[in-house]
Enzyme design. Structure first.
Site, short mmCIF file in Angstrom:
data_model
loop_
_atom_site.label_atom_id
_atom_site.label_comp_id
_atom_site.label_asym_id
_atom_site.label_seq_id
_atom_site.Cartn_x
_atom_site.Cartn_y
_atom_site.Cartn_z
N SER A 1 -36.27 -1.50 -26.20
CA SER A 1 -34.85 -1.16 -26.31
C SER A 1 -34.72 -0.13 -27.41
CB SER A 1 -34.02 -2.41 -26.65
OG SER A 1 -34.25 -3.45 -25.71
N SER B 1 -29.06 18.42 -14.66
CA SER B 1 -27.86 19.27 -14.73
C SER B 1 -27.80 19.96 -16.08
CB SER B 1 -26.60 18.43 -14.56
OG SER B 1 -26.74 17.50 -13.52
N ASP C 1 -34.36 19.30 -10.43
CA ASP C 1 -34.15 18.01 -9.76
C ASP C 1 -35.54 17.45 -9.47
OD1 ASP C 1 -33.79 15.93 -8.01
OD2 ASP C 1 -32.31 16.99 -6.76
N LEU C 2 -35.83 16.28 -10.01
CA LEU C 2 -37.18 15.74 -9.89
C LEU C 2 -37.62 15.56 -8.44
CD1 LEU C 2 -37.01 13.13 -12.79
CD2 LEU C 2 -38.46 15.18 -12.73
N GLY D 1 -30.09 9.67 -23.53
CA GLY D 1 -30.05 9.08 -24.87
C GLY D 1 -31.37 9.27 -25.61
N LEU D 2 -32.44 8.86 -24.98
CA LEU D 2 -33.74 9.02 -25.63
C LEU D 2 -34.14 10.48 -25.71
CD1 LEU D 2 -35.94 6.05 -24.43
CD2 LEU D 2 -34.17 6.19 -26.18
N TYR E 1 -35.87 -0.92 -10.37
CA TYR E 1 -36.22 0.02 -11.43
C TYR E 1 -37.60 -0.31 -12.00
CZ TYR E 1 -36.26 1.80 -16.22
OH TYR E 1 -36.63 2.37 -17.40
N SER F 1 -41.50 1.16 -18.72
CA SER F 1 -40.44 0.27 -19.21
C SER F 1 -40.94 -1.16 -19.32
CB SER F 1 -39.26 0.30 -18.23
OG SER F 1 -38.35 -0.73 -18.52
N ASN F 2 -40.36 -1.89 -20.25
CA ASN F 2 -40.64 -3.32 -20.35
C ASN F 2 -40.20 -4.05 -19.09
OD1 ASN F 2 -38.00 -5.01 -20.90
ND2 ASN F 2 -37.70 -3.04 -21.88
#
Lengths: 269, 269, 269, 269, 269, 269
Positions: free
Chosen positions: A170, A41, A56-57, A19-20, A141, A116-117
């Site tokens: 967000s 992918s 692939d990381l 998305g980002l 996460y 991330s928050n």
């Protein structure tokens, strides 16, 4: 801050299919001559000014190829929700190690790391925190993002690779609920923030909270002024609509008490 | 603080075959009725008041068996020097996750986690730091210990498992060099510190620097007074001997400038 | 801290003819093989283990000669009371510049600089301050000592010369009044402090308040623990006698309100 | 700190009939020539060196008489447990106002005010707090003590009356439970603390936590060093006995989580 | 903040012939009825509303004459670049002492002192600092400005002379390089800042960083809000042009790492 | 922040007949369906969307009736100037206790409490303070407001009632003097602030300084960003007029030195 400049020749964007990643794909072209896109992918064809290198990381060789030849990295890749530990270990822990090792070997000197928050999700919504508050991750996460912040600190102190750890709030087209009135980061502000991190003369190792110019906020970016991020959007225009379609938070619900929202109740998987 | 009390029925000591594990093996018997010892490979017979459960920390099932039935855990296991990332990933990252998952499932409510001064090894030897200074790990090992600290914070905030993250300095029979005059932790003080963490009424999630009562120190434990650690030993009695057999530090050497000492120059592997 | 070691070959003590200079003259011999003594005017013969090099601090050439060949400097020289600006300018401003230039040219790498509590004399006696509180000098003398602290900071950041700025309280055979119950520094503790500054492995640029282990104190040395100073004396043994011969402070008198005592009312000259 | 001196001619002790009042009654005679004792109701005869002036704290005229002619005040009077608001209002709010008005009118310049750890009872037992942490009272009693602290601050800033607000922990012959291992203040240390507050040359307006030299503690008195309090006792000698007769705290019980202990669950009345 | 008011009858501007002096010469006329201009050497004729009094700052008598009769002082005079110590000693140390002595004798109660960002030039460009960070001067010039700050603090605490120490960044018609994107202070904002310092009801002794409203900045003025400075200009409009004509900083060059830029490498002279 | 929403069904405004009460009476109607107005004495008829319930705050039964049935409370009631202690005790101490007890019994979960800048009136006008600076009340009125802040903290920690303590500066149609240039809060900004406190998703217990967007200010609201207050007005437009009709402050007058202004000299009554 004005329109960003083509400060880089070849810029790598990982997680480009997400998305980002999609939001940044078009916007980042103004920052560079060639935008290298990567994801795990296949996700379509490269367009003008783009090139695609899948990786692939968790695979060090693929990551090495992905990184070779770029000037800077915007690293959105990996898992971005709460999940079981094994995939997080592969993508967000081994993956970010592979990324920094590749950067070190290939002399890449600046990384924008999508933190991330949720690194600080167990602070309360009535607290204001800044970059030096100790981590209080709200899940596996969040712990993995704290790992990335610590690893990049090491690569800066030891090898001089500058990193901005952007604790994204967000980032959606608009805020979905009352919590996001505080955490919302518009796509354009996300791009402004990434551009600032890429182009500020000296970045060092910096932690920046990624939110728009929202009236309600929990985060204080005053220790990252050298980054030069000036948000232009605000969740406030969505406020009335959000209130109309949502009910007041129940303070007996941890998701209403803590900054991490529903993440503080997710899992275990 | 007086002699510790038998505050636990069955206490687990991981890494029992290592240097610190051996030092704690005898000493911790006064804290419990049964001391369960664990390490990766066979290291001899259990003695009176002991039981042995071998486990590879990277193996969730073995860790589960190791943890089942204990009241509290002293976790020294894993890698304790700078190393390549793969073994660190297995022992110190996946391993500590396996440990906390097992603790959560079996209702173990208190852990003493052997963290390390290498979590903050890139602070200078002329700086005094406390528990809330942001991590500045000096290597992959230090990053993995920061991971353990963050993970345990999550297990406390979410599941109420109390942890003391003990950032051990240099725990040896005596200080080996001038840097260790600051970082030295005698085996007896190590035991005092672990005992305090095990027995203080309320531990919460705490970060404590593990050093003896040395005149020269870089660490401030004033935010961990609720732990009740009162060191009794001091490196000062070794000072003259250490000076006699070592030369003055060269401030052009990062190992003399930074708290992590030679670790800041180790690797990459 | 035990008896100091002969950590230096040739040590320079300036201001050797003054009160503190005399107190340190004998005591510092254990720290070095040769103690070079200096003052502005002749003050007698060198004794065993001593040598004398007279110098006017305002005279760069004389200072250069004074510094040549020493390993470290204990700089007590200059004016140590409130005075007119011209002599302060010569001895404490130009003088300390000459000293650091000589140290730079001759490769001297460590200085113990006698600063003063009068750098912060306009804090109140009911405040506790530490090294990072901004200066509030109580006179021209205090301003000149702040100058020395700032100059030595520059010589550290630019040229790597380590300095301990020791903000000496009241170093006399015993405390003379109630204020000195807080500020008293015994001669032996003065020596312990100077020895610690001379011998700690890494000094950096440090500010240390020089007081004994007095019950009443206004100063917090917790940011200078790397120096390793552990006072052994205390003004408390003189407390009853001091109270008996002095009257209670009048809180309408600035000398009773501020840490600098009577200095806050001295001058102008 | 040695034996206290007779620093006052006539010293007032309120609440003299209570538990702490009785403990201080004998001990404070060494601090003054005449010890004036007061309480609400008759509690026996004055002994040598004593005089008794009864007073209802809510009665301004009686308080005025009680205060007239004294040099300093140790104010233990009023309600010292959680209670309904009306008696707290009378004794601890109106009462302390009456006391300070009387002090102002009669020129009394120093007060030791018995505040309480319940001013900050809603901090956690795993937190270390100092005098400048904002109040988090755990009940109406704690709120009334915060009122006394604020009122005395005003009387200092406006009228120069010095006050030590002593946040007394648990002052009993010995610690009764595990919480009191942290909060215990021996009667002798209570006296040492009150003596220090009465005799330190400059007190200002100070907040001091009243605890002995316990290994486990939650309070940091480093901002009150000018008071000169040096505790000599410790709860540690009672530790084993306390553990033997009490069970481990249940972290689901607010009384175990918060510093205020059972007070956080008291009332409403 | 609107147009400044004629808040002063006679205002003294020193250093009036220099770059900043010229920029302020016209602008400050709106703040006063008569603008007294001073510099060391003749620089032309007084215009309407002006008067000229030449003075060598190192000459006390000349400074006295220069100061006599003014209401307030804007002190730009002295040396404003890195230089040998002797001229700095005369102009910036003896000179500023002469100025404050003259102000004291003539009852001048407010001074705007041109300090410099070089007082803190050895902080890193990735750090955000505020007024209370300890000085880290990047040269003899920076040390002399720290001296002026300390001296003016003394004259405030002792004699009530209010001073704003304005740590000027880079005040030029436009930013010349990438560093100046952070440090730039437009002439109009310089005037706004000086006007705010001259006219705010209560100034006290304040340290203010002098920069425009630049996106990238290293300085936090939040402790000087009582000054009321609100910048209106920004380096951002010059950003693209600056990037186009300059190359990326080399992080191995101290001039790129530290806030002081090339000053950190200047001298010795 | 846009126009406020009708976030409450029935909202109680106490002190509705006073100056601020009148200013809020019309403005708050947009926040609720029914605005319940209260004051001690009759003040006219209810208008559309209003209801009136008179109550003496010192009368628990009347307060109970006043509170029954409302969703939230804006508490302006009580004494708002320095006064004798007895009326302050009744209205501001007993009164606010009665209010919170009624809120607790009736399940009211959010209160906006009109605190005052006089809680911190003894800080200097050249200091910037934030919500966590310890109280320094400038009179009995200020002490009573500190009491309300502490009491509401208790009701939050114990019973979950959220409160915003709004330390109102000077809320008048326009600033009357130079001090009010810093403290001024326009009626519209007062309403914006109260609306933000009423509608922010999670309020917790928060202390907010109530001032408009004035250039000169002494207060830092950065720890209350979760409230979402964004002032739109500024005293700056009145600045020139205020200067024209007032003279410069005399720094020998405590009313000019301290933030509380003339309050610091009021009384005793």
């Amino acid at each position: 801050m004005k329109t960003p400049m083509k400060t880089h020749h070849r810029l790598l964007l990982t997680g480009a299919a997400g998305g980002l990643g999609s939001a940044l794909r078009d916007r980042l072209k103004v920052n560079c001559e060639t935008l290298r896109l990567s994801d795990k992918s296949s996700f379509g064809e490269a367009q003008a000014g783009e090139e695609i290198v899948l990786a692939d990381l968790a695979n060090a060789a693929e990551v090495d190829t992905m990184v070779a030849g770029v000037d800077a990295i915007v690293h959105l890749g990996g898992i971005s929700v709460e999940a079981a530990f094994e995939p997080i270990l592969q993508a967000n822990i081994l993956g970010v190690y592979n990324l920094y090792e590749a950067a070190r070997k290939h002399g890449v000197k600046r990384v924008v790391f999508a933190s991330s928050n949720h690194v600080t999700g167990f602070y309360k919504q009535s607290e204001t925190i800044h970059a030096d508050h100790p981590p209080r991750p709200d899940g596996l996460y969040g712990v993995s993002k704290a790992f990335g912040e610590d690893l990049s600190r090491f690569y800066f102190d030891r090898y001089g690779i500058e990193t901005a750890c952007v604790r994204i709030g967000s980032s959606f087209p608009e805020p979905k609920d009352r919590r996001m009135l505080a955490t919302w980061l518009s796509f354009d502000d996300l791009h402004r923030l990434v551009s600032a991190c890429l182009s500020t003369p000296v970045l060092g190792h910096s932690i920046v909270f990624g939110m728009s110019n929202n009236a309600v906020t929990w985060w204080d970016n005053s220790r990252a002024r050298h980054v030069g991020y000036v948000p232009q959007d605000s969740s406030d225009v969505f406020r009335e609509a959000v209130y109309a379609r949502t009910s007041a938070p129940d303070l007996n619900d941890p998701a209403a008490v803590y900054q991490g929202g529903a993440f503080v109740k997710a899992g275990p998987f």
